[in-house]
Write a protein that holds these residues in place. Structure first.
Motif, PDB file in Angstrom:
ATOM      1  N   TRP A  23     -44.326 -10.637  14.717  1.00 53.56           N
ATOM      2  CA  TRP A  23     -44.605 -10.052  16.028  1.00 53.56           C
ATOM      3  C   TRP A  23     -43.334  -9.437  16.612  1.00 53.56           C
ATOM      4  O   TRP A  23     -43.364  -8.317  17.120  1.00 53.56           O
ATOM      5  CB  TRP A  23     -45.168 -11.116  16.984  1.00 53.56           C
ATOM      6  CG  TRP A  23     -45.666 -10.498  18.252  1.00 53.56           C
ATOM      7  CD1 TRP A  23     -46.919 -10.056  18.508  1.00 53.56           C
ATOM      8  CD2 TRP A  23     -44.888 -10.215  19.414  1.00 53.56           C
ATOM      9  NE1 TRP A  23     -46.973  -9.514  19.770  1.00 53.56           N
ATOM     10  CE2 TRP A  23     -45.746  -9.599  20.345  1.00 53.56           C
ATOM     11  CE3 TRP A  23     -43.560 -10.420  19.769  1.00 53.56           C
ATOM     12  CZ2 TRP A  23     -45.315  -9.187  21.599  1.00 53.56           C
ATOM     13  CZ3 TRP A  23     -43.124 -10.005  21.018  1.00 53.56           C
ATOM     14  CH2 TRP A  23     -43.997  -9.404  21.921  1.00 53.56           C
ATOM     15  N   ASN A  27     -42.794  -5.600  17.694  1.00 50.73           N
ATOM     16  CA  ASN A  27     -42.817  -5.345  19.146  1.00 50.73           C
ATOM     17  C   ASN A  27     -41.465  -5.467  19.826  1.00 50.73           C
ATOM     18  O   ASN A  27     -41.388  -5.356  21.051  1.00 50.73           O
ATOM     19  CB  ASN A  27     -43.802  -6.313  19.808  1.00 50.73           C
ATOM     20  CG  ASN A  27     -45.207  -6.112  19.309  1.00 50.73           C
ATOM     21  OD1 ASN A  27     -45.850  -5.134  19.650  1.00 50.73           O
ATOM     22  ND2 ASN A  27     -45.684  -7.011  18.461  1.00 50.73           N
ATOM     23  N   ALA A  33     -42.317 -10.174  26.669  1.00 47.17           N
ATOM     24  CA  ALA A  33     -43.436  -9.422  26.096  1.00 47.17           C
ATOM     25  C   ALA A  33     -44.314 -10.341  25.264  1.00 47.17           C
ATOM     26  O   ALA A  33     -45.545 -10.207  25.259  1.00 47.17           O
ATOM     27  CB  ALA A  33     -42.919  -8.251  25.265  1.00 47.17           C
ATOM     28  N   MET A  34     -43.696 -11.281  24.570  1.00 47.88           N
ATOM     29  CA  MET A  34     -44.485 -12.238  23.793  1.00 47.88           C
ATOM     30  C   MET A  34     -45.297 -13.143  24.725  1.00 47.88           C
ATOM     31  O   MET A  34     -46.474 -13.407  24.462  1.00 47.88           O
ATOM     32  CB  MET A  34     -43.602 -13.086  22.889  1.00 47.88           C
ATOM     33  CG  MET A  34     -44.391 -14.078  22.056  1.00 47.88           C
ATOM     34  SD  MET A  34     -43.382 -15.034  20.939  1.00 47.88           S
ATOM     35  CE  MET A  34     -43.955 -14.346  19.398  1.00 47.88           C
ATOM     36  N   ASP A  36     -46.386 -12.348  27.639  1.00 50.30           N
ATOM     37  CA  ASP A  36     -47.494 -11.511  28.113  1.00 50.30           C
ATOM     38  C   ASP A  36     -48.592 -11.414  27.067  1.00 50.30           C
ATOM     39  O   ASP A  36     -49.785 -11.463  27.397  1.00 50.30           O
ATOM     40  CB  ASP A  36     -46.992 -10.108  28.468  1.00 50.30           C
ATOM     41  CG  ASP A  36     -46.137 -10.080  29.726  1.00 50.30           C
ATOM     42  OD1 ASP A  36     -46.223 -11.028  30.535  1.00 50.30           O
ATOM     43  OD2 ASP A  36     -45.370  -9.104  29.894  1.00 50.30           O
ATOM     44  N   ALA A  37     -48.218 -11.293  25.790  1.00 44.61           N
ATOM     45  CA  ALA A  37     -49.207 -11.215  24.711  1.00 44.61           C
ATOM     46  C   ALA A  37     -50.002 -12.505  24.603  1.00 44.61           C
ATOM     47  O   ALA A  37     -51.200 -12.480  24.276  1.00 44.61           O
ATOM     48  CB  ALA A  37     -48.515 -10.893  23.388  1.00 44.61           C
ATOM     49  N   TRP A  38     -49.350 -13.636  24.868  1.00 47.66           N
ATOM     50  CA  TRP A  38     -50.054 -14.917  24.818  1.00 47.66           C
ATOM     51  C   TRP A  38     -51.168 -14.979  25.862  1.00 47.66           C
ATOM     52  O   TRP A  38     -52.113 -15.742  25.715  1.00 47.66           O
ATOM     53  CB  TRP A  38     -49.093 -16.069  25.056  1.00 47.66           C
ATOM     54  CG  TRP A  38     -48.121 -16.328  23.958  1.00 47.66           C
ATOM     55  CD1 TRP A  38     -48.183 -15.896  22.674  1.00 47.66           C
ATOM     56  CD2 TRP A  38     -46.925 -17.081  24.052  1.00 47.66           C
ATOM     57  NE1 TRP A  38     -47.094 -16.335  21.962  1.00 47.66           N
ATOM     58  CE2 TRP A  38     -46.294 -17.062  22.788  1.00 47.66           C
ATOM     59  CE3 TRP A  38     -46.304 -17.769  25.090  1.00 47.66           C
ATOM     60  CZ2 TRP A  38     -45.094 -17.716  22.536  1.00 47.66           C
ATOM     61  CZ3 TRP A  38     -45.104 -18.417  24.844  1.00 47.66           C
ATOM     62  CH2 TRP A  38     -44.513 -18.396  23.565  1.00 47.66           C
ATOM     63  N   HIS A  39     -51.025 -14.211  26.925  1.00 50.68           N
ATOM     64  CA  HIS A  39     -52.017 -14.218  28.007  1.00 50.68           C
ATOM     65  C   HIS A  39     -52.851 -12.943  28.008  1.00 50.68           C
ATOM     66  O   HIS A  39     -53.283 -12.470  29.060  1.00 50.68           O
ATOM     67  CB  HIS A  39     -51.320 -14.420  29.359  1.00 50.68           C
ATOM     68  CG  HIS A  39     -50.682 -15.767  29.489  1.00 50.68           C
ATOM     69  ND1 HIS A  39     -51.406 -16.899  29.755  1.00 50.68           N
ATOM     70  CD2 HIS A  39     -49.396 -16.168  29.342  1.00 50.68           C
ATOM     71  CE1 HIS A  39     -50.588 -17.945  29.786  1.00 50.68           C
ATOM     72  NE2 HIS A  39     -49.369 -17.525  29.526  1.00 50.68           N
ATOM     73  N   ALA A  40     -53.117 -12.413  26.819  1.00 48.12           N
ATOM     74  CA  ALA A  40     -53.871 -11.166  26.689  1.00 48.12           C
ATOM     75  C   ALA A  40     -55.332 -11.326  27.120  1.00 48.12           C
ATOM     76  O   ALA A  40     -55.955 -10.366  27.567  1.00 48.12           O
ATOM     77  CB  ALA A  40     -53.798 -10.653  25.257  1.00 48.12           C
ATOM     78  N   ASN A  41     -55.873 -12.530  26.985  1.00 49.03           N
ATOM     79  CA  ASN A  41     -57.260 -12.767  27.398  1.00 49.03           C
ATOM     80  C   ASN A  41     -57.419 -14.247  27.748  1.00 49.03           C
ATOM     81  O   ASN A  41     -56.495 -15.040  27.574  1.00 49.03           O
ATOM     82  CB  ASN A  41     -58.242 -12.327  26.302  1.00 49.03           C
ATOM     83  CG  ASN A  41     -57.986 -13.026  24.993  1.00 49.03           C
ATOM     84  OD1 ASN A  41     -57.912 -14.252  24.934  1.00 49.03           O
ATOM     85  ND2 ASN A  41     -57.850 -12.249  23.917  1.00 49.03           N
ATOM     86  N   SER A  44     -56.840 -16.814  24.749  1.00 44.76           N
ATOM     87  CA  SER A  44     -55.446 -17.077  24.378  1.00 44.76           C
ATOM     88  C   SER A  44     -54.716 -17.809  25.503  1.00 44.76           C
ATOM     89  O   SER A  44     -53.870 -18.668  25.230  1.00 44.76           O
ATOM     90  CB  SER A  44     -54.723 -15.787  23.985  1.00 44.76           C
ATOM     91  OG  SER A  44     -54.684 -14.873  25.052  1.00 44.76           O
TER      92      SER A  44
END
Length: 102
Positions: A23, A27, A33-34, A36-41, A44
């Motif tokens: 990742w 990215n 940023a990681m 933020d990606a963990w909280h994409a939906n 997650s």
């Protein structure tokens, strides 16, 4: 069981790190940023909170037992938990905890 705990700790360190490094390479090396990606939906985010609560619980257990036993080496499971994950920290702690009594 002791060697099983160690094998699981090693697996729990290598396997997740493989995905983290992939990742970061794709990215950039931006921790936020990681996060933020963990909280994409919602799914997650739920998983992040599940693992966070498990990590905090494990940390409290480690600290309480280390204070009682003075087995300071066991504290290494705390940074393993928060820097890699519960998949490494928990079996690492069980490995330390299952050491023969002296």
């Amino acid at each position: 069981m002791r060697m099983i705990w160690l094998a699981l700790a090693i697996w729990g360190a290598i396997h997740p790190m493989y995905y983290f490094i992939q990742w970061f390479q794709a990215n950039g090396w931006d921790i936020m940023a990681m996060v933020d990606a963990w909280h994409a939906n919602a799914a997650s985010s739920g998983l992040v909170w599940d693992l966070t609560i498990a990590a905090v619980t494990l940390t409290i257990w480690i600290v309480v037992e280390v204070v009682q036993t003075r087995a300071w080496i066991r504290l290494l499971a705390i940074p393993a938990t928060f820097c890699i994950g519960v998949s490494c920290g928990l079996p690492l702690y069980l490995y330390f905890r299952s050491a023969p009594k002296t």
